[in-house]
Design a protein around this motif. Structure first.
Motif, PDB file in Angstrom:
ATOM      1  N   GLU A   1       0.834  -1.195   0.000  1.00  0.00           N
ATOM      2  CA  GLU A   1       0.000   0.000   0.000  1.00  0.00           C
ATOM      3  C   GLU A   1       0.874   1.253   0.000  1.00  0.00           C
ATOM      4  OE1 GLU A   1      -3.372   1.927   2.842  1.00  0.00           O
ATOM      5  OE2 GLU A   1      -3.371  -0.256   2.642  1.00  0.00           O
ATOM      6  N   GLN A   2       1.989   1.203   0.728  1.00  0.00           N
ATOM      7  CA  GLN A   2       2.914   2.334   0.732  1.00  0.00           C
ATOM      8  C   GLN A   2       3.472   2.573  -0.672  1.00  0.00           C
ATOM      9  OE1 GLN A   2       5.717   1.047   3.712  1.00  0.00           O
ATOM     10  NE2 GLN A   2       4.892   2.476   5.231  1.00  0.00           N
TER      11      GLN A   2
ATOM     12  N   GLU B   1       5.286   8.780  -3.472  1.00  0.00           N
ATOM     13  CA  GLU B   1       5.527   9.913  -4.360  1.00  0.00           C
ATOM     14  C   GLU B   1       6.534   9.548  -5.447  1.00  0.00           C
ATOM     15  OE1 GLU B   1       9.121  10.036  -1.938  1.00  0.00           O
ATOM     16  OE2 GLU B   1       7.046   9.834  -1.291  1.00  0.00           O
ATOM     17  N   CYS B   2       7.113   8.360  -5.350  1.00  0.00           N
ATOM     18  CA  CYS B   2       8.109   7.917  -6.331  1.00  0.00           C
ATOM     19  C   CYS B   2       7.436   7.161  -7.476  1.00  0.00           C
ATOM     20  CB  CYS B   2       9.138   7.015  -5.651  1.00  0.00           C
ATOM     21  SG  CYS B   2      10.322   6.323  -6.822  1.00  0.00           S
ATOM     22  N   PRO B   3       7.530   7.675  -8.710  1.00  0.00           N
ATOM     23  CA  PRO B   3       6.931   6.980  -9.854  1.00  0.00           C
ATOM     24  C   PRO B   3       7.509   5.586 -10.094  1.00  0.00           C
ATOM     25  CG  PRO B   3       7.470   9.243 -10.437  1.00  0.00           C
ATOM     26  CD  PRO B   3       8.087   8.984  -9.094  1.00  0.00           C
ATOM     27  N   VAL B   4       8.776   5.375  -9.751  1.00  0.00           N
ATOM     28  CA  VAL B   4       9.371   4.048  -9.918  1.00  0.00           C
ATOM     29  C   VAL B   4       8.686   3.054  -8.983  1.00  0.00           C
ATOM     30  CG1 VAL B   4      11.484   2.663  -9.708  1.00  0.00           C
ATOM     31  CG2 VAL B   4      11.592   4.971 -10.682  1.00  0.00           C
ATOM     32  N   ALA B   5       8.471   3.452  -7.740  1.00  0.00           N
ATOM     33  CA  ALA B   5       7.803   2.572  -6.772  1.00  0.00           C
ATOM     34  C   ALA B   5       6.384   2.246  -7.229  1.00  0.00           C
ATOM     35  CB  ALA B   5       7.776   3.234  -5.391  1.00  0.00           C
ATOM     36  N   ARG B   6       5.661   3.242  -7.697  1.00  0.00           N
ATOM     37  CA  ARG B   6       4.289   2.987  -8.159  1.00  0.00           C
ATOM     38  C   ARG B   6       4.272   2.087  -9.386  1.00  0.00           C
ATOM     39  NH1 ARG B   6       0.000   7.835  -7.285  1.00  0.00           N
ATOM     40  NH2 ARG B   6       0.633   8.367  -5.176  1.00  0.00           N
ATOM     41  N   THR B   7       5.204   2.302 -10.292  1.00  0.00           N
ATOM     42  CA  THR B   7       5.278   1.479 -11.494  1.00  0.00           C
ATOM     43  C   THR B   7       5.603   0.033 -11.136  1.00  0.00           C
ATOM     44  OG1 THR B   7       5.947   3.375 -12.821  1.00  0.00           O
ATOM     45  CG2 THR B   7       6.410   1.198 -13.743  1.00  0.00           C
ATOM     46  N   LEU B   8       6.546  -0.159 -10.232  1.00  0.00           N
ATOM     47  CA  LEU B   8       6.884  -1.512  -9.799  1.00  0.00           C
ATOM     48  C   LEU B   8       5.691  -2.188  -9.140  1.00  0.00           C
ATOM     49  CD1 LEU B   8      10.490  -1.043  -8.428  1.00  0.00           C
ATOM     50  CD2 LEU B   8       9.787  -2.421 -10.394  1.00  0.00           C
ATOM     51  N   GLU B   9       4.950  -1.455  -8.341  1.00  0.00           N
ATOM     52  CA  GLU B   9       3.767  -2.023  -7.701  1.00  0.00           C
ATOM     53  C   GLU B   9       2.711  -2.397  -8.745  1.00  0.00           C
ATOM     54  OE1 GLU B   9       1.374  -3.635  -4.903  1.00  0.00           O
ATOM     55  OE2 GLU B   9       3.477  -3.098  -4.734  1.00  0.00           O
ATOM     56  N   ALA B  10       2.594  -1.588  -9.790  1.00  0.00           N
ATOM     57  CA  ALA B  10       1.570  -1.815 -10.815  1.00  0.00           C
ATOM     58  C   ALA B  10       1.960  -2.913 -11.799  1.00  0.00           C
ATOM     59  CB  ALA B  10       1.292  -0.514 -11.569  1.00  0.00           C
ATOM     60  N   ILE B  11       3.180  -2.853 -12.340  1.00  0.00           N
ATOM     61  CA  ILE B  11       3.553  -3.791 -13.409  1.00  0.00           C
ATOM     62  C   ILE B  11       4.922  -4.433 -13.204  1.00  0.00           C
ATOM     63  CG2 ILE B  11       2.094  -2.683 -15.152  1.00  0.00           C
ATOM     64  CD1 ILE B  11       4.716  -1.484 -16.348  1.00  0.00           C
ATOM     65  N   GLY B  12       5.486  -4.347 -12.007  1.00  0.00           N
ATOM     66  CA  GLY B  12       6.832  -4.839 -11.764  1.00  0.00           C
ATOM     67  C   GLY B  12       6.965  -6.339 -11.568  1.00  0.00           C
ATOM     68  N   ASP B  13       5.872  -7.045 -11.538  1.00  0.00           N
ATOM     69  CA  ASP B  13       5.886  -8.491 -11.380  1.00  0.00           C
ATOM     70  C   ASP B  13       6.419  -9.151 -12.661  1.00  0.00           C
ATOM     71  OD1 ASP B  13       4.421 -10.960  -9.896  1.00  0.00           O
ATOM     72  OD2 ASP B  13       4.082 -11.074 -12.072  1.00  0.00           O
ATOM     73  N   ARG B  14       7.236 -10.187 -12.510  1.00  0.00           N
ATOM     74  CA  ARG B  14       7.831 -10.819 -13.705  1.00  0.00           C
ATOM     75  C   ARG B  14       6.784 -11.349 -14.665  1.00  0.00           C
ATOM     76  NH1 ARG B  14      10.164 -16.777 -12.239  1.00  0.00           N
ATOM     77  NH2 ARG B  14       8.415 -17.388 -10.954  1.00  0.00           N
ATOM     78  N   TRP B  15       5.706 -11.962 -14.137  1.00  0.00           N
ATOM     79  CA  TRP B  15       4.680 -12.504 -15.037  1.00  0.00           C
ATOM     80  C   TRP B  15       3.957 -11.386 -15.758  1.00  0.00           C
ATOM     81  CZ3 TRP B  15       5.634 -16.907 -16.712  1.00  0.00           C
ATOM     82  CH2 TRP B  15       6.070 -17.952 -15.905  1.00  0.00           C
ATOM     83  N   VAL B  16       3.701 -10.298 -15.073  1.00  0.00           N
ATOM     84  CA  VAL B  16       3.024  -9.164 -15.713  1.00  0.00           C
ATOM     85  C   VAL B  16       3.858  -8.659 -16.886  1.00  0.00           C
ATOM     86  CG1 VAL B  16       2.314  -6.755 -15.383  1.00  0.00           C
ATOM     87  CG2 VAL B  16       1.690  -8.483 -13.686  1.00  0.00           C
ATOM     88  N   LEU B  17       5.135  -8.464 -16.666  1.00  0.00           N
ATOM     89  CA  LEU B  17       5.991  -7.958 -17.746  1.00  0.00           C
ATOM     90  C   LEU B  17       6.106  -8.964 -18.893  1.00  0.00           C
ATOM     91  CD1 LEU B  17       8.684  -6.172 -15.612  1.00  0.00           C
ATOM     92  CD2 LEU B  17       7.105  -5.092 -17.236  1.00  0.00           C
ATOM     93  N   MET B  18       6.126 -10.244 -18.576  1.00  0.00           N
ATOM     94  CA  MET B  18       6.189 -11.255 -19.641  1.00  0.00           C
ATOM     95  C   MET B  18       4.880 -11.307 -20.422  1.00  0.00           C
ATOM     96  SD  MET B  18       9.247 -12.309 -19.487  1.00  0.00           S
ATOM     97  CE  MET B  18       9.302 -13.795 -20.448  1.00  0.00           C
TER      98      MET B  18
END
Length: 151
Positions: free
Chosen positions: A5-6, A11-28
């Motif tokens: 949730e944090q 406020e970090c776009p990298v953190a939000r992006t990783l939370e949204a699509i940073g999973d290996r299966w999601v990217l694959m």
């Protein structure tokens, strides 16, 4: 507050992006969609991912807005997962990861795929971060500032 949730409210776009699509299966899954894979069964076959995991990942990406579900383009009863503008905008992310992997994760003589331009059949250019004036930038040339998004 839970760590996920944090990240989702960071406020970090990298953190939000990783939370949204940073999973290996999601990217694959997104990578396969760039190769025009649209059906659940095709994603499952090409990736070898368990059906329950694929179901959860696709559902989350539809809810996020990366994919939308449409009737099959061939008129069959199947549904297709089609990248939205948000999903298509992940293309440079996938290409950057691919290029980093090509550069650092393969030894001499190892086989790997490369991306080719459909028009010229030549390898695509390496992605470079540039200033608005066109200057190539490195981490030392940049800094962060908090802003509030308008609209």
């Amino acid at each position: 507050m839970a760590k996920q949730e944090q990240l989702a409210r960071s406020e970090c776009p990298v953190a939000r992006t990783l939370e949204a699509i940073g999973d290996r299966w999601v990217l694959m899954i997104i990578r396969e969609a760039f190769d025009d894979v649209r059906r659940f069964s095709d994603f499952q076959k090409r990736l070898g991912v368990a059906k329950n995991i694929l179901t959860v990942k696709l559902k989350a990406m539809v809810e996020l807005g990366v994919f939308e579900i449409r009737p099959a383009s061939d008129g069959s009863a199947y549904k297709e997962y089609v990248l939205t503008e948000m999903g298509r905008a992940a293309f440079p992310i996938v290409i950057s990861m691919r290029q980093w992997g090509e550069r650092f994760l393969y030894g001499s003589g190892e086989c790997h795929s490369i991306m080719l331009d459909n028009v010229t059949d030549e390898p695509i250019e390496t992605i470079i971060v540039r200033s608005r004036a066109g200057r190539q930038l490195s981490p030392e040339d940049c800094h962060r500032r908090l802003i509030t998004r308008e609209g």
